[in-house]
Enzyme design. Structure first.
Site, PDB file in Angstrom:
ATOM      1  N   ARG A 312      45.318  49.103  36.471  1.00 14.32           N
ATOM      2  CA  ARG A 312      44.974  48.980  37.882  1.00 14.32           C
ATOM      3  C   ARG A 312      46.217  48.737  38.731  1.00 14.32           C
ATOM      4  O   ARG A 312      46.314  49.221  39.863  1.00 14.32           O
ATOM      5  CB  ARG A 312      43.942  47.868  38.066  1.00 14.32           C
ATOM      6  N   ALA A 313      47.181  48.011  38.191  1.00 13.50           N
ATOM      7  CA  ALA A 313      48.401  47.715  38.958  1.00 13.50           C
ATOM      8  C   ALA A 313      49.165  48.993  39.292  1.00 13.50           C
ATOM      9  O   ALA A 313      49.680  49.145  40.412  1.00 13.50           O
ATOM     10  CB  ALA A 313      49.292  46.749  38.174  1.00 13.50           C
TER      11      ALA A 313
END
Length: 373
Positions: A312-313
């Site tokens: 997700r980062a």
């Protein structure tokens, strides 16, 4: 002596009380004092917080922002004042869910009926900042459904909640770390799907719920649930300013605003217009901003070096970097865009070892990008 009385007893119906005025007339009545907001362009310092808020308004798909910091650092002032510089949005007139007239695929059932009957009208209004109180009940957040009316009488009996009001706007949650678990779950579901669904006794109602979630918290009062922390894209830390001249300016500006809010707002009108124009141009430029494979490689190397969980980062850094480039008027992202946004994405996602605090170093971030690590 007995007395026999015979006859018929007729029930006299009670007189039905009718309200003196209709609910619509009550709503139209001027019952609230006008709210005057402090101009966001008049805030002294706190550039990183303002940048995180602006990036989300340009590109809501980034995924929100969490503002951590001490009391009295302009968190609420910045969030509520931001709506004043955002461009107006088009909504279907009378829609309780703020449906976009040009996006029929996401219409609520009421707007679908208006479209089919040819009664759909469009109006423009300011983007809303909707507050979510810490002690809000479940029905107040997601909406309530009257089962008796829905099942027995066959009529629509849904009373929209806060998530309906926040659709296509900003949902502001002060003290977000103190939210009840059921509210956190509702926010997670709505934020992930863009739809709020209420189910009661086999009856289900859904409506669009696309919003920018902005949370603020004081870490001294407790931390945020990991599930919600990971879903909020950007995080910024705000502290009191330690420059003497800036602190003096903060007090002077606040006194001027309190003494004559209208005059103070007029003084910063040109700055507000500049910021509004810059945001509008960034929204228009954003679709043309490109990300190269080298940019993606740099982002991946950063996430690996800082030992973050999942992917997700990577996605959030890329989205935020593209948006930052658009805000600066560029069609290609640079390493500076990546570094600036990674500083807001990574700190709360770094994997922690037992009994150890997170260790985030901006200098280490620059070293990774420059290839020194």
């Amino acid at each position: 002596m007995s007395l026999n009385i015979s006859g018929t007893i007729k029930e006299v119906p009670k007189e039905i009380e009718t309200p003196a005025v209709s609910p619509e007339e009550v709503v139209r009545a001027a019952t609230r004092t006008e709210r005057v907001l402090y101009p966001v362009s008049a805030i002294v310092g706190q550039e990183k917080m303002l940048r995180a808020l602006i990036l989300n308004t340009i590109n809501p798909s980034i995924g929100g922002v969490l503002i951590r910091g001490q009391k009295g650092t302009a968190k609420s002032t910045a969030i509520r004042g931001l709506a004043e510089v955002l461009p107006e949005i088009e909504v279907v007139e009378g829609c309780r869910f703020n449906c976009h007239p040009s996006d029929p695929d996401k219409f609520c059932w009421e707007c679908m009926e208006k479209k089919m009957s040819g009664n759909l009208r469009v109006l423009k209004r300011q983007t809303k900042v909707v507050d979510l109180p810490v002690g809000a009940t479940e029905d107040r957040v997601v909406g309530s459904l009257d089962i008796e009316k829905a099942v027995r009488r066959g009529i629509q009996a849904f009373d929209p909640g806060i998530l309906a009001q926040a659709n296509r706007g900003i949902l502001y949650v002060d003290e977000i770390n103190l939210l009840d678990d059921f509210v956190v779950d509702a926010l997670l579901d709505a934020a992930a799907m863009g739809v709020n669904t209420v189910e009661r006794e086999g009856v289900s109602v859904s409506h669009p719920a696309n919003f920018i979630i902005v949370g603020s918290m004081n870490p001294e009062e407790g931390e945020l649930r990991p599930q919600l922390l990971d879903r909020i894209a950007l995080q910024v830390e705000v502290t009191g300013i330690y420059d003497v001249e800036q602190r003096i300016e903060i007090v002077e500006r606040r006194n001027q605003f309190n003494d004559d809010p209208r005059h103070f707002i007029r003084e910063f009108e040109s700055e507000q217009d500049k910021l509004r124009s810059k945001i509008i141009k960034a929204v228009q430029l954003l679709p043309r901003v490109t990300t190269t494979r080298d940019n993606l490689r740099t982002i991946a190397e950063i996430c690996i070096a800082f030992n973050v969980d999942g992917h997700r980062a990577d996605i959030m850094i890329e989205r935020a970097a593209r948006t930052n480039a658009a805000y600066e008027g560029r069609e290609r992202i640079t390493n500076d865009d990546i570094i600036e946004t990674a500083e807001m994405v990574l700190p709360h996602r770094m994997r922690k070892k037992p009994f150890e605090e997170e260790d985030f170093s901006a200098d280490q971030l620059r070293a990774v990008v420059d290839g020194n690590i």
